[in-house]
Design an enzyme around this catalytic site. Sequence first.
Site, PDB file in Angstrom:
ATOM      1  N   CYS A  32       0.831  -1.214   0.000  1.00 23.96           N
ATOM      2  CA  CYS A  32       0.000   0.000   0.000  1.00 23.96           C
ATOM      3  C   CYS A  32       0.864   1.262   0.000  1.00 23.96           C
ATOM      4  O   CYS A  32       1.355   1.684   1.046  1.00 23.96           O
ATOM      5  CB  CYS A  32      -0.930  -0.012   1.207  1.00 23.96           C
ATOM      6  SG  CYS A  32      -1.965   1.462   1.325  1.00 23.96           S
ATOM      7  N   CYS A  35      -0.689   4.146   2.033  1.00 22.87           N
ATOM      8  CA  CYS A  35      -0.496   3.971   3.473  1.00 22.87           C
ATOM      9  C   CYS A  35       0.832   4.591   3.906  1.00 22.87           C
ATOM     10  O   CYS A  35       0.906   5.249   4.946  1.00 22.87           O
ATOM     11  CB  CYS A  35      -0.516   2.489   3.838  1.00 22.87           C
ATOM     12  SG  CYS A  35      -2.075   1.656   3.425  1.00 22.87           S
TER      13      CYS A  35
END
Length: 111
Positions: A32, A35
Amino acid sequence: MVDFPEVGEARFQAEVLGAQIPVIVEFTNDGCGLCRVMEPALASVAQEYDGEVRVVKVDTDRSPDLAERYNVRSVPQLFMFVGGELKARLLGMQTRGAMAQMIEANLGDAA
């Protein structure tokens, strides 16, 4: 980068649902990118609310049952639990301000 503790299926009940203070759970995974971009804002909020709110991570690849239980289909997602109850959910990349607003809106529920 801040190293928030990872909580899996085995510890979720005790460390999130049974926590004495509100818990922010970031559903994430190793791939991710958003993230990682959001990490400094999350770290800033965690530092500001240290002692009032705890931040942990759930890796959706290592804990698929938790991801399914909370209907996490994409990451990042932030969940706020207060007294074992899901109080708020933010989908996608969030600003520091949005995270702080979620915390402030739900801290009163912890009293």
